[in-house]
Write an enzyme that holds these catalytic residues in place. Structure first.
Site, PDB file in Angstrom:
ATOM      1  N   GLN A 144      39.594  38.309  33.330  1.00 21.65           N
ATOM      2  CA  GLN A 144      39.461  38.976  32.280  1.00 21.65           C
ATOM      3  C   GLN A 144      40.329  38.392  31.144  1.00 21.65           C
ATOM      4  O   GLN A 144      40.108  37.921  30.079  1.00 21.65           O
ATOM      5  CB  GLN A 144      39.856  40.363  32.488  1.00 21.65           C
ATOM      6  CG  GLN A 144      39.385  41.438  31.117  1.00 21.65           C
ATOM      7  CD  GLN A 144      39.151  42.391  31.471  1.00 21.65           C
ATOM      8  OE1 GLN A 144      40.293  43.318  31.747  1.00 21.65           O
ATOM      9  NE2 GLN A 144      37.968  42.882  31.522  1.00 21.65           N
ATOM     10  N   HIS A 174      50.381  39.004  28.048  1.00 27.21           N
ATOM     11  CA  HIS A 174      49.229  38.753  27.061  1.00 27.21           C
ATOM     12  C   HIS A 174      49.338  37.386  26.290  1.00 27.21           C
ATOM     13  O   HIS A 174      48.692  37.303  25.425  1.00 27.21           O
ATOM     14  CB  HIS A 174      48.887  39.852  26.112  1.00 27.21           C
ATOM     15  CG  HIS A 174      48.591  41.074  27.251  1.00 27.21           C
ATOM     16  ND1 HIS A 174      49.850  41.947  27.420  1.00 27.21           N
ATOM     17  CD2 HIS A 174      47.544  41.694  27.610  1.00 27.21           C
ATOM     18  CE1 HIS A 174      49.318  43.187  28.179  1.00 27.21           C
ATOM     19  NE2 HIS A 174      47.957  42.729  28.267  1.00 27.21           N
ATOM     20  N   PHE A 221      46.973  34.694  37.833  1.00 25.96           N
ATOM     21  CA  PHE A 221      47.987  34.358  38.916  1.00 25.96           C
ATOM     22  C   PHE A 221      47.806  35.148  40.183  1.00 25.96           C
ATOM     23  O   PHE A 221      48.464  34.988  41.272  1.00 25.96           O
ATOM     24  CB  PHE A 221      49.366  34.475  38.516  1.00 25.96           C
ATOM     25  CG  PHE A 221      49.831  33.362  37.342  1.00 25.96           C
ATOM     26  CD1 PHE A 221      49.695  32.249  38.020  1.00 25.96           C
ATOM     27  CD2 PHE A 221      49.661  33.413  36.047  1.00 25.96           C
ATOM     28  CE1 PHE A 221      49.867  30.838  37.164  1.00 25.96           C
ATOM     29  CE2 PHE A 221      49.600  32.427  35.301  1.00 25.96           C
ATOM     30  CZ  PHE A 221      49.921  31.034  35.719  1.00 25.96           C
ATOM     31  N   ASP A 266      46.351  35.499  31.753  1.00 23.34           N
ATOM     32  CA  ASP A 266      47.564  36.034  32.520  1.00 23.34           C
ATOM     33  C   ASP A 266      47.430  36.542  33.742  1.00 23.34           C
ATOM     34  O   ASP A 266      48.301  36.549  34.635  1.00 23.34           O
ATOM     35  CB  ASP A 266      48.201  37.136  31.647  1.00 23.34           C
ATOM     36  CG  ASP A 266      48.600  36.543  30.133  1.00 23.34           C
ATOM     37  OD1 ASP A 266      49.768  36.065  29.856  1.00 23.34           O
ATOM     38  OD2 ASP A 266      47.660  36.358  29.391  1.00 23.34           O
ATOM     39  N   TYR A 267      46.213  36.851  33.985  1.00 22.56           N
ATOM     40  CA  TYR A 267      46.107  37.595  35.314  1.00 22.56           C
ATOM     41  C   TYR A 267      45.412  36.577  36.351  1.00 22.56           C
ATOM     42  O   TYR A 267      45.147  36.968  37.429  1.00 22.56           O
ATOM     43  CB  TYR A 267      45.041  38.680  35.093  1.00 22.56           C
ATOM     44  CG  TYR A 267      45.735  39.736  34.308  1.00 22.56           C
ATOM     45  CD1 TYR A 267      47.086  40.176  34.273  1.00 22.56           C
ATOM     46  CD2 TYR A 267      44.922  40.289  33.016  1.00 22.56           C
ATOM     47  CE1 TYR A 267      47.723  40.701  33.294  1.00 22.56           C
ATOM     48  CE2 TYR A 267      45.715  40.961  31.846  1.00 22.56           C
ATOM     49  CZ  TYR A 267      47.118  41.127  32.236  1.00 22.56           C
ATOM     50  OH  TYR A 267      47.742  41.937  31.219  1.00 22.56           O
ATOM     51  N   GLU A 281      35.257  41.823  35.972  1.00 19.54           N
ATOM     52  CA  GLU A 281      35.747  43.207  35.447  1.00 19.54           C
ATOM     53  C   GLU A 281      35.316  43.455  34.052  1.00 19.54           C
ATOM     54  O   GLU A 281      35.491  42.388  32.939  1.00 19.54           O
ATOM     55  CB  GLU A 281      37.354  43.246  35.255  1.00 19.54           C
ATOM     56  CG  GLU A 281      37.981  43.085  36.464  1.00 19.54           C
ATOM     57  CD  GLU A 281      39.516  42.633  36.668  1.00 19.54           C
ATOM     58  OE1 GLU A 281      40.206  42.757  35.579  1.00 19.54           O
ATOM     59  OE2 GLU A 281      39.961  42.063  37.627  1.00 19.54           O
ATOM     60  N   GLU A 322      41.242  40.090  41.291  1.00 17.01           N
ATOM     61  CA  GLU A 322      41.290  38.728  40.765  1.00 17.01           C
ATOM     62  C   GLU A 322      40.963  37.738  42.117  1.00 17.01           C
ATOM     63  O   GLU A 322      40.071  36.834  41.956  1.00 17.01           O
ATOM     64  CB  GLU A 322      42.289  38.287  39.814  1.00 17.01           C
ATOM     65  CG  GLU A 322      42.319  38.996  38.544  1.00 17.01           C
ATOM     66  CD  GLU A 322      42.633  40.519  38.315  1.00 17.01           C
ATOM     67  OE1 GLU A 322      43.319  40.821  39.280  1.00 17.01           O
ATOM     68  OE2 GLU A 322      42.530  41.028  37.207  1.00 17.01           O
TER      69      GLU A 322
END
Ligand SMILES: Cc1ncc(C[n+]2csc(CCOP(=O)(O)OP(=O)(O)O)c2C)c(N)n1
Ligand SMILES: [Mg+2]
Length: 816
Positions: free
Chosen positions: A560, A605, A566, A563-564, A507, A538
């Protein structure tokens, strides 16, 4: 009945056609007979669990015809007939994998590691390099989680696009012939309910890649009917919006009955042409399939299907339907002669009888091959037990164990080792040669057998990433400092220049060169095919990476923010992390995941979920560089090797100042080696990432009051400290503090286990080891949110001080 649908201009070619049809039918019969006998093997206890391809045979014959060398399949557990039809699987293999025969020469898919019905081809030579993949049928190793095969399918298809569109890659014949390869996906109707299916379908439509997805639709997902799975009970119906038209790219979508052999052959041939030539994705919704034996060997479908449905399934079973078609097929040739596949039903009956015999013999052979080595191993142990019993005071007990083992009908390794290890308990007080021989045998047996179940989690060959030696960054004497993102950017630039196979995507990675500009200007320089933007998805970003890495490219997939990750956790842990292990080292996906995190502010975050990654990602390297030069060094190391890894950059480090090395793309950060960034005598502090800066600050305050700490940067979490330097430090300081940005019991628990248990630091500690961690909750927003949620300089100071207070309460009086 005269059928005109299939043109056969010459007698000879009709004979060829007849031969092909009858051969296909025979494969379907063999496959079905395997399923029927397979179920019996489970019910009689010879195998643990079975999941078979019964009811889905005929469409797979058609798919196999369109599948060419160089193509890839990413499918699921129903595809045994397809595997037989391409010639990569037979009845004996079927039973070997059903028994879990732990030998790669026998169960070539996984050496008994995977349940039956999970297929894989061998992509690698003995030395770990890729074979010529464009000359073989490629089966990416299956996974069991429903739709888990979809993200990887996207990458397998995208690789063809890269090989076709990136000029410099056109000549890599080992991996591709001008991108003509199709990635074939198979999936059950119910599994299309998964998010991963929809995410993949959308992404492939955007990317326009050569992918053909077959949906085997039997109206059920175990016991749950389509009406609970799919809007309108029809996946092709609801996917209609993806159909391409004159103005828009999209998919070609076909719908076909799964028992209609001739139509299936026709549709698969069309689908293959569209995908291969135009690079347009295709969906084939194959309806009216059945489950003649129910879902798997656990349970029967009579429990949840109505009588009517069961009858319908009998009438529409694709094999009897194909049988009828063969029996009734007649074609009038130009001379007016009637051509037939068979003279009468007797010919088919004879074929059916022959198949039963063949499969039964294959089953016997597979069983004997599976059980005989263990019978021999038992025999060896029984003899050794007998020898030891003769000398032992506990003779009767050992003989009892021996009898117990001898009486096992079909001994497996668990029986053998269990008895062997128990016998040593009775022999513990005795010393004689026979006991020693027995001990040696058990030790060796256990070590050899353990490898069958535990090897190949990581690369075990010389090419492994942990063998890449450190090359230090070199600087001009008067090198200036820049924002650290420039170190990364220039290093990626060097890498992209050195290796045509490197692709970087994610991204915002393309046009703006990532949100922190570590790729600034690189799309312009290296092209939109090599540095590019993706949708916000993701799981399939990782899937793109896995698939392309399996096909010889070197993708760097950006997530990115940590945290993402997951959203992609399932793909990472179930697919990427297990790939080498589940294929017994025969496949690899050296995917590099680039992300950023560590010590940020806010519930979503914080970028600190290290413990969960450590638990989920065994099979990957988890790398936590403290600055961008170290991070760049990790990318360089990884690209000199062939293993997957996640690199977690420090989000708050991009604007800190670092010098730019001269040997960009060359210098390396070694994997699994810690670095002592401050020496000291009183306490060893172990930490990593952004938190190190706080540790360094606290250490200055501590030194002012006479506490001299040693600070060690782990640099790598998986693997941790291969040289055991932390142990060396604790042998000097005799005290340990771990400072971790993760929750209590997260990464700190892992580090404690490594240091205390594995390295044996327990023996050198004079104080209780201490962990200073974040709070159990996610961090609140803002600077105070961080202060009250994550370990602060005050927390670190006080945590270390408290240890010293216990050592010398007079010198270090209570602060509170
Ligand atoms: C993520 C996940 N959830 C649940 C399961 C258990 N499970 C295995 S197969 C299956 C049904 C799949 O049905 P379908 O996709 O229609 O394939 P079929 O078996 O009917 O061919 C389920 C729920 C699983 N393997 N993975
Ligand atoms: Mg189904």
């Amino acid at each position: 009945m005269i059928k005109k649908a299939i043109e056969t201009p010459k007698k000879l070619s009709f004979q060829d056609f007849r031969k092909e049809v009858l051969n296909d039918f025979k494969i379907a019969l063999i496959s079905r007979e395997c399923s029927l006998l397979g179920r019996r093997e489970v019910l009689t206890g010879k195998a643990k669990f079975g999941i078979f391809g019964a009811g889905k045979e005929v469409p797979q014959l058609a798919m196999a015809k369109a599948f060419k060398k160089g193509d890839w399949r990413s499918g699921y557990y129903r595809d045994q007939t397809f595997m037989m039809a391409i010639g990569e699987f037979n009845a004996q293999h079927f039973f070997a994998s059903l028994y879990g025969h732990a030998d790669i020469k026998v169960d070539s898919f996984s050496a008994g590691r995977q349940m039956n019905g999970h297929f894989a081809s061998h992509s690698l030579n003995e030395d770990g390099t890729f074979k010529n993949l464009s000359e073989q049928y490629n089966i990416s190793a299956d996974v069991s989680p429903t739709a888990g095969q979809m993200p990887r399918l996207l990458g397998l298809a995208e690789a063809s696009k890269k090989f076709r569109t990136i000029k410099e890659l056109n000549n890599v014949n080992k991996f591709s012939n001008n991108g003509n390869e199709i990635a074939w996906g198979t999936i059950g109707n119910a599994s299309t309910s998964e998010g991963l299916f929809f995410e993949t379908v959308n992404a492939a439509g955007v990317l326009q890649v050569p992918m053909v997805i077959s949906i085997w639709d039997d109206d059920y997902g175990i016991s749950v009917h389509s009406k609970y799975q799919t809007t309108k009970e029809s996946i092709s119906e609801i996917l209609k919006g993806f159909q391409r038209d004159e103005n828009n790219n999209g998919y070609e979508i076909f719908v076909v009955e799964g028992w209609n052999y001739s139509q299936l052959v026709d549709i698969y041939s069309k689908a293959s042409k569209i995908a291969r030539e135009e690079h347009v994705p295709v969906i084939i919704h194959v309806k009216e399939l059945t489950q003649p034996q129910g879902h798997s060997t656990s349970g029967s479908h009579e429990r949840y299907k109505s009588k009517d449905r069961l009858n319908w399934e009998k009438e529409n079973d694709c094999i009897p339907k194909m049988r009828d078609w063969i029996l009734n097929f007649e074609l009038e040739d130009q001379e007016g002669e009637i051509l037939k596949f068979v003279e009468d039903e007797e010919e088919i009956k004879a074929l059916e009888k022959e198949v039963k015999k063949e499969v039964s013999a294959a089953r016997r052979k597979a069983w004997n091959a599976y059980i005989q080595p263990m019978i021999d191993e038992r025999k060896e142990l029984l003899q050794l037990l007998q020898n030891a019993a003769q000398k032992s005071e506990n003779k009767i007990f050992i003989e009892k164990l021996k009898r117990e083992l001898a009486e096992v009908d079909e001994p497996i390794r668990k029986n053998i080792l269990n008895i062997g290890r128990k016998s040593l308990i009775y022999l513990r007080d005795e010393t004689f040669e026979e006991k020693q021989i027995l001990q040696e045998w058990i030790k060796k047996y256990q070590a050899v057998q353990q490898l069958k179940y535990s090897s190949h989690l990581y690369n075990e060959l010389d090419s492994k990433a942990t063998n890449i030696e450190e090359i230090e960054p070199e600087y001009d004497d008067e090198a200036e400092t820049f924002d650290a993102r420039i170190v990364l950017r220039n290093n990626f630039d060097a890498l992209l220049t050195q290796h045509n196979e490197i692709l970087i995507f994610g991204e915002d990675s393309g046009k703006i060169g990532d949100v922190n500009q570590g790729l600034e200007g690189l799309q312009e320089k290296h092209g939109v095919n090599r540095v590019y933007d993706t949708g916000i998805r993701e799981a399939t970003i990782i899937g793109q990476g896995i698939g392309m890495a399996m096909r010889g490219l070197r993708p760097i997939a950006e997530i990115q923010y940590l945290d993402y990750v997951f959203y992609a956790a399932q793909v990472l842990t179930d697919d990427l992390a297990t790939l080498r292990y589940r294929s017994f080292g025969k496949q690899k996906a050296p995917l590099i995941i680039r992300t950023r995190g560590h010590r940020l502010e806010g519930i979503w975050h914080s970028g600190s979920q290290m413990g969960s990654l450590l638990n989920l990602l065994r099979g990957l390297y988890v790398l936590v560089p403290r600055n961008m030069t170290k991070a760049a060094g990790f990318y360089n190391t990884l690209l000199k090797s062939d293993e997957p890894a996640i690199v977690i950059e420090n989000l708050n480090g991009y604007r800190l100042k670092e010098r730019i090395p001269n040997n960009l793309g060359e210098f390396t950060t070694p994997i699994g080696i810690v670095e002592t960034i401050k020496e000291g005598d009183d306490i060893t502090i172990v930490s990593y990432g952004s938190t190190l800066k706080l540790v360094e600050e606290a250490s200055k305050d501590l030194s002012q009051i006479g506490i001299d700490v040693e600070i060690i940067d782990t640099q790598t979490l998986l693997p941790f400290d291969r040289d055991q330097d932390v142990l060396g430090s604790i042998q000097k300081t005799n005290r340990l503090v771990i400072v971790d940005e993760d929750v209590p019991g997260g990464a700190s628990a892992y580090l404690l286990d490594e240091i205390i248990n594995k390295q044996g630091a327990y023996y050198y500690l004079d104080s209780k080891p201490v962990t200073i961690t974040a709070k159990a909750h996610r961090p609140a927003y803002g600077t105070d949110g961080d202060y009250f949620s994550k370990p602060s300089v005050n927390d670190i100071f006080e945590g270390v001080y408290k240890v010293m207070h216990e050592v010398d309460p007079v010198k270090y009086k209570n602060l509170f």
